[in-house]
Enzyme design. Structure first.
Site, PDB file in Angstrom:
ATOM      1  N   GLU A   1      75.137  24.952  61.159  1.00 21.76           N
ATOM      2  CA  GLU A   1      75.659  24.346  62.383  1.00 21.76           C
ATOM      3  C   GLU A   1      76.325  25.387  63.273  1.00 21.76           C
ATOM      4  O   GLU A   1      76.332  25.245  64.487  1.00 21.76           O
ATOM      5  CB  GLU A   1      76.657  23.236  62.042  1.00 21.76           C
ATOM      6  CG  GLU A   1      76.023  22.041  61.369  1.00 21.76           C
ATOM      7  CD  GLU A   1      74.998  21.329  62.242  1.00 21.76           C
ATOM      8  OE1 GLU A   1      75.386  20.478  63.054  1.00 21.76           O
ATOM      9  OE2 GLU A   1      73.795  21.615  62.101  1.00 21.76           O
TER      10      GLU A   1
ATOM     11  N   ASP B   1      84.537  17.125  61.843  1.00 27.90           N
ATOM     12  CA  ASP B   1      84.502  18.552  62.191  1.00 27.90           C
ATOM     13  C   ASP B   1      85.914  19.025  62.514  1.00 27.90           C
ATOM     14  O   ASP B   1      86.566  18.495  63.415  1.00 27.90           O
ATOM     15  CB  ASP B   1      83.578  18.784  63.386  1.00 27.90           C
ATOM     16  CG  ASP B   1      83.286  20.257  63.614  1.00 27.90           C
ATOM     17  OD1 ASP B   1      83.219  21.011  62.615  1.00 27.90           O
ATOM     18  OD2 ASP B   1      83.126  20.654  64.774  1.00 27.90           O
TER      19      ASP B   1
END
Length: 186
Positions: free
Chosen positions: A154, A182
């Site tokens: 990512e 996140d």
């Protein structure tokens, strides 16, 4: 909870789930993933000092995640999408609507590209939360399928989650909602 004279009580099941959340578990998962403490992966001691895609610790972190999800009784899968990219996910099959899916996700890879990239905040914290959610939610039946997804690569441009999304789109998956963890602690 009160709203202009109207009183609402917390659903007892929701409150029980909230009460099961363990800050000690979350903290320890972060410590293991960030190399602060040694962990056991596949029966052997290992210290994860970097989760950058080109470092061996990243693949070990994926093994660690898969091991945790298996321990909680989930069927786990690897989704390899490049020579270094490996998403890991566990599936909790829904009892009433197994084809309708909710995803609880985070990315486990990290930056910088050097040999030390502990990433406690970004994103061992989110990864730990997904593992903790699996620990708790697997104790309950769900009408819908829950996918505990841990994305890789990512940090290079959302590569792992984009790959998963494309595969899900091509398969016609019915994804009802996503909770993305996140950088949830600092």
């Amino acid at each position: 909870i009160a709203l202009q004279g109207i009183s609402f009580s917390q659903n007892p099941v929701i409150q029980t789930i909230i009460n099961q959340t363990n800050i000690d578990s979350l903290t320890y998962f972060v410590r293991e993933l960030s190399g602060d403490v040694q962990t056991i992966i596949g029966g052997s001691p290992y210290t994860i000092i970097s989760r950058h895609k080109n470092q061996p610790g990243n693949n070990k972190a994926a093994d660690y995640i898969k091991q945790k999800l298996n321990y909680y009784g989930l069927v786990t899968y690897d989704q390899n999408f490049s020579s270094t990219g490996r998403n890991v996910y566990g599936v909790q099959l829904g009892t009433l609507y197994p084809n309708k899916k909710y995803i609880i996700c985070a990315h486990y890879d990290n930056m910088p590209s050097g040999t030390t990239a502990p990433g406690a905040d970004d994103n061992a914290s989110g990864t730990a939360a997904v593992i903790e959610a699996a620990r708790i939610f697997t104790q309950y039946n769900s009408k819908y399928t829950i996918i505990y997804a841990l994305w890789d690569e990512e940090e290079q441009g959302l590569i792992g989650s984009a790959y998963y999304a494309l595969q899900a789109y091509n398969a016609g998956d019915s994804i009802m909602g996503v909770i993305n963890m996140d950088m949830i602690s600092y």
